[in-house]
Design an enzyme around this catalytic site. Sequence first.
Site, PDB file in Angstrom:
ATOM      1  N   TYR A   1      19.862 -22.664  15.996  1.00 53.03           N
ATOM      2  CA  TYR A   1      18.527 -21.571  16.796  1.00 53.03           C
ATOM      3  C   TYR A   1      18.670 -22.421  17.786  1.00 53.03           C
ATOM      4  O   TYR A   1      17.865 -22.822  18.416  1.00 53.03           O
ATOM      5  CB  TYR A   1      17.892 -21.709  15.710  1.00 53.03           C
ATOM      6  CG  TYR A   1      16.526 -21.191  15.213  1.00 53.03           C
ATOM      7  CD1 TYR A   1      17.171 -19.881  14.045  1.00 53.03           C
ATOM      8  CD2 TYR A   1      15.815 -20.612  16.072  1.00 53.03           C
ATOM      9  CE1 TYR A   1      16.019 -19.230  14.110  1.00 53.03           C
ATOM     10  CE2 TYR A   1      14.829 -19.825  15.701  1.00 53.03           C
ATOM     11  CZ  TYR A   1      15.352 -18.621  14.881  1.00 53.03           C
ATOM     12  OH  TYR A   1      14.248 -17.830  14.296  1.00 53.03           O
TER      13      TYR A   1
ATOM     14  N   TYR B   1      19.436 -10.770  17.300  1.00 53.86           N
ATOM     15  CA  TYR B   1      18.225 -11.603  16.340  1.00 53.86           C
ATOM     16  C   TYR B   1      18.150 -11.246  15.549  1.00 53.86           C
ATOM     17  O   TYR B   1      16.942 -10.680  14.488  1.00 53.86           O
ATOM     18  CB  TYR B   1      16.874 -11.567  17.550  1.00 53.86           C
ATOM     19  CG  TYR B   1      16.370 -12.860  17.165  1.00 53.86           C
ATOM     20  CD1 TYR B   1      16.081 -13.697  17.283  1.00 53.86           C
ATOM     21  CD2 TYR B   1      14.786 -12.292  16.312  1.00 53.86           C
ATOM     22  CE1 TYR B   1      15.328 -14.935  16.718  1.00 53.86           C
ATOM     23  CE2 TYR B   1      13.378 -12.914  16.701  1.00 53.86           C
ATOM     24  CZ  TYR B   1      14.345 -14.367  16.821  1.00 53.86           C
ATOM     25  OH  TYR B   1      12.545 -15.410  16.370  1.00 53.86           O
TER      26      TYR B   1
END
Lengths: 141, 373
Positions: free
Chosen positions: B274, B325
């Site tokens: 992440y 994203y």
Amino acid sequence: MNIQPVVRDAATAAFFDGAARGVFLLRRSAESGEIVTPSAEQDSVGNTDLDWMEASGRGRVVSWAFVPQRVAGSDSPVELTIGVVELDEGPWWWTQLVGVDRDAVAEGLRVRAVFPKSGPAETDEYVPVFAPVADESAGPD
Amino acid sequence: MTELGKVYGRSSSRFAAEAARLAVADAGLLLSDVDGLLVSAGVANDVGLGLQVELGLRDLAVLTQMQAFGSTAGAMVQYASMAVEAGMAEVVVCVFGDAPLAEGSGAGNAYSDGHRTPAGWAGIQRSTGAVTPNVLYSLAARRHMLRYGTTSEQFGAIAVAQRDWAVLNPLAQMRTPITLADHQNSRIISDPFHLFDCCLVSNGGVAVVVTTAERARDLKQPPVHVLGWAQSHPGTRLRRNDDFGLVTGAARSGPAAMAMAGVTTDDIDIVEIYDCYTYTALVTLEDYGFCGKGEGGEFVSTPGNLGPEGKLKMNTGGGQLSSYYMWGMTPLSEAVLQARGQAGARQQDRNELILVSGNGGILDHHSTLIVGS
């Protein structure tokens, strides 16, 4: 400095009363003596017997960021310094650092709370921001 | 997954529904096979339980909305796996949809949480400017720099390496190579962060289908096995935390997930980390043990470690910095493509064990998955 207006609610009334007279309030458990951040409803083990206490309003810089901001109606950007302050009583506070020279900000920099009014309206509260301490030996100012 | 990026005119819920239909069809299943649905939304929290009706799913055995911010995707796969293992459901769709980008409005507005200052405690921090993820993460990153000597150029090495991966990824929003100088010259967002330290903002939806290994064998796609998982939620948001910026929930979640899978960092072929910020990827690598604590800066900036030719195959699609994203679905979706051998020009031969991380809040929530082909 660039502060947005903020108003109180029931939970923050005591804190803002303190801010208006230039005092940073924290909370302390009568049972454990633990000092906690002003928004806390309990200490770390669940005691809810929290009293307000007057803190020194002093602390040291833990971290900081320089944040460019556009100002409405102006071509010249301003740069805010946002920081994390470790209060001398232990809790941390996320806040704006004011009156700091960009090159003089450092980990451990001694700072003290000052309380500008957050807006022009009567209901706009005084909020704590932190400024460098010029002379530590001078005591509260 | 749906079309991703600057795709306008569709709601989060519509993206989520589309992603769910695509994932079910991709697996060779029918919507009528689905008996579990886990839904998650972005900051607007606008994908709810109504998605069941929108998809025409009858008599579900499992249905809930989940929110653990960037750790949600990994967590959804965990709960779906447990539901399947427990026999509670057999085909569970985990779906994320988000539409924070508005046409004609900058990406910066999508996560600035508006101009109105709320009353009370939330308003105090807001009024003095300590507000957005950009600012709060940059305070964490500064602490890492102060303690370990990590530099902006070292953060930049991650941005450059991931852009090199994105060049190979047709799904990526940003496919023009960048240099370290480009990173250094990109505008300041919240010093120490430049623009190229920050993730993209994207509209779209992504879904995965979780079922039993037995059922998966007969489906249309090569199965991706869920071998290990864990979460960690430190519980220190905007409270004193002496580890702030230095050690994150990844330090508990990563080793626990690897232990469950019976593997170590040496066994992992690909890591999908992440990377809401370059710094986040760096501190997570340290916490997972791919390098020593405090050595992340040197590790990522040493030539030969990152990028398509590097030893550590990290964020092979370009990550959130350069591809798209979709919160935790970004690393998860790339892991699935790699594990299936469907990653095109960026496909890795060694794809047996893939680590996937999820991170949410301001390092407040962490999830880890170990998946394998």
